[in-house]
Design an enzyme around this catalytic site. Structure first.
Site, PDB file in Angstrom:
ATOM      1  N   TRP A 131       0.849  -1.185   0.000  1.00  0.00           N
ATOM      2  CA  TRP A 131       0.000   0.000   0.000  1.00  0.00           C
ATOM      3  C   TRP A 131       0.890   1.241   0.000  1.00  0.00           C
ATOM      4  CZ3 TRP A 131      -2.292   2.751   4.686  1.00  0.00           C
ATOM      5  CH2 TRP A 131      -3.302   3.646   4.284  1.00  0.00           C
ATOM      6  N   ASP A 179      -0.830  -5.432   9.081  1.00  0.00           N
ATOM      7  CA  ASP A 179      -1.833  -4.458   8.663  1.00  0.00           C
ATOM      8  C   ASP A 179      -3.041  -5.259   8.178  1.00  0.00           C
ATOM      9  OD1 ASP A 179      -3.393  -2.464   7.584  1.00  0.00           O
ATOM     10  OD2 ASP A 179      -1.932  -1.805   6.090  1.00  0.00           O
ATOM     11  N   ALA A 216      -6.811  -4.623   7.054  1.00  0.00           N
ATOM     12  CA  ALA A 216      -7.805  -3.598   6.714  1.00  0.00           C
ATOM     13  C   ALA A 216      -9.052  -4.169   6.070  1.00  0.00           C
ATOM     14  CB  ALA A 216      -7.172  -2.562   5.773  1.00  0.00           C
ATOM     15  N   LYS A 223     -13.564  -0.517   5.824  1.00  0.00           N
ATOM     16  CA  LYS A 223     -14.156  -1.356   4.787  1.00  0.00           C
ATOM     17  C   LYS A 223     -15.243  -2.260   5.333  1.00  0.00           C
ATOM     18  CE  LYS A 223     -10.304   0.185   2.811  1.00  0.00           C
ATOM     19  NZ  LYS A 223      -9.339   1.055   3.511  1.00  0.00           N
TER      20      LYS A 223
END
Length: 394
Positions: free
Chosen positions: A127, A208, A210, A243
């Site tokens: 990312w 991470d 998400a 999300k």
């Protein structure tokens, strides 16, 4: 003094969004911006979120500050969702943050505080904000091979070869599920190999996560994170609710720091609180309170999980439709990886020139590295994209 400021690089995705808005073609397709959209092109407010917000409005009696770490009910609910019973919770410190990005920023700040010499190993690609924040903080970044442009899967041998250079002063940043930008994920056997390397090198893993619930399911997407947490002495986890709860603008995230021993948790918590104080004092509360309300109410949680599953299956259906249409048009199964990838994104593995050709010739908008947001498609735009890909000779 302000005349000394230098112009900062333009955000490529925001620039792409502006170009898309100005494009008059009726068949244009937006695969760039990283938000979930339904078949009507809308990012909906989830049913459970609306209900939770109404409940909060009716029952909330104050807008006074929360603590530096945020609402502990939110942290506890998120820890349960992410980690279940995989680790002794007495070893966990946690703070609410402004989105997953805020959690990542605070994690990197914590790393720099703990060891200014630390390097952070990141997947190639990763990312873009990972790279941007590390550069801004002056933390050395080392890329490790991850995506194989030929197979459009994980280059696991290359990954392990590069991670062999890690030392005990370093951090290995991993995507918990639904890798962004590629959509290609490690299997649990590969995760175990990475864990073995981390333990052998005595380095610090950071995850991470998400997109929990967007890949194979809410529990399935947490499996790798839980495996790491149960297998290593220390761990950082940056989580986002943007999300899976659809609350992008509420900026709702969580940073978890897992210490080797419970007696170290108070020091870790104190440092996390201190970093929150320095950067924004108290974290935003509305999104966190919405999430906590949902996760602590059996009826709301069941409705949220049902709608999240509908969202996941909808994206999976689009993946399968696109892979099938490409196979029909090309007479080849070389695009089968699209059905195997998970999450919102897949990377085609083509060149920026080809991406630009898709935009110019067919009004197909995607990021220059060929990352495309599967959730930007619908049943009608899948054939348009498939035909454009085949016509471009990708």
């Amino acid at each position: 003094m302000l005349t000394n400021l230098k112009e900062q690089p333009k955000d490529k995705i925001l620039g792409l969004m502006a170009m898309y808005r100005e494009d008059p073609r009726q068949t244009k397709v937006d695969l760039g911006v990283g938000v979930y959209k339904n078949a009507e092109g809308v990012t909906p407010v989830m049913r459970a979120v609306k209900t939770a917000e109404r409940k909060i409005v009716e029952e909330q009696i104050t807008k006074a500050y929360t603590g530096l770490a945020g609402d502990p009910v939110y942290s506890e609910a998120m820890i349960d969702m992410l980690l279940a019973q995989s680790v002794d919770k007495a070893r966990l410190a946690a703070v609410a943050t402004p989105g997953g990005t805020g959690a990542i920023r605070q994690a990197f700040e914590l790393i720099k505080t703990a060891n200014p010499k630390a390097r952070v190993f990141v997947s190639d690609p990763t990312w873009p904000n990972h790279v941007s924040i590390l550069n801004h903080l002056g933390i050395e970044m080392v890329k490790y091979r991850y995506f194989d442009a030929e197979t459009r899967g994980v280059n696991f041998d290359g990954m392990m070869e590069d991670l062999a250079e890690v030392t005990g002063d370093d951090v290995v940043l991993l995507h918990g599920c639904c890798h962004n930008p590629t959509g290609a994920n490690l299997n649990l056997t590969q995760w175990q190999s990475v864990i073995d390397l981390i333990n052998d090198k005595a380095c610090l893993p950071m995850i991470d996560i998400a997109y929990q619930g967007f890949g194979d399911g809410l529990e399935e997407d947490a499996a790798a994170t839980r495996l790491v947490a149960s297998s290593v002495p220390e761990l950082l986890i940056a989580a986002s609710c943007s999300k899976n709860f659809g609350i992008y603008r509420e900026r709702t995230g969580l940073l978890i720091a897992m210490s080797e021993k419970a007696e170290n948790t108070a020091i870790a918590q104190g440092n996390l609180n201190h970093l929150n104080r320095q950067n924004f004092s108290f974290p935003p509360d509305h999104g966190a309170r919405v999430v906590a309300t949902i996760l602590t109410d059996d009826t709301l949680k069941a409705d949220w999980m049902a709608e999240l599953e509908e969202t996941r299956l909808g994206m999976l259906a689009l993946r399968e439709q696109l892979a099938s249409e490409l196979q029909r048009l090309s007479g080849s199964d070389r695009f089968g990886f699209l059905a195997q990838h998970r999450g919102m994104f897949s990377q085609l593995g083509t060149t920026p020139d080809m991406v630009e050709k898709l935009r110019v010739d067919n009004a197909i908008y995607m990021v220059g590295d060929s990352r495309m947001n599967i959730a930007g498609l619908n049943k009608n735009s899948v054939p348009i994209l498939a035909q454009a890909i085949v016509d471009a000779g990708i």
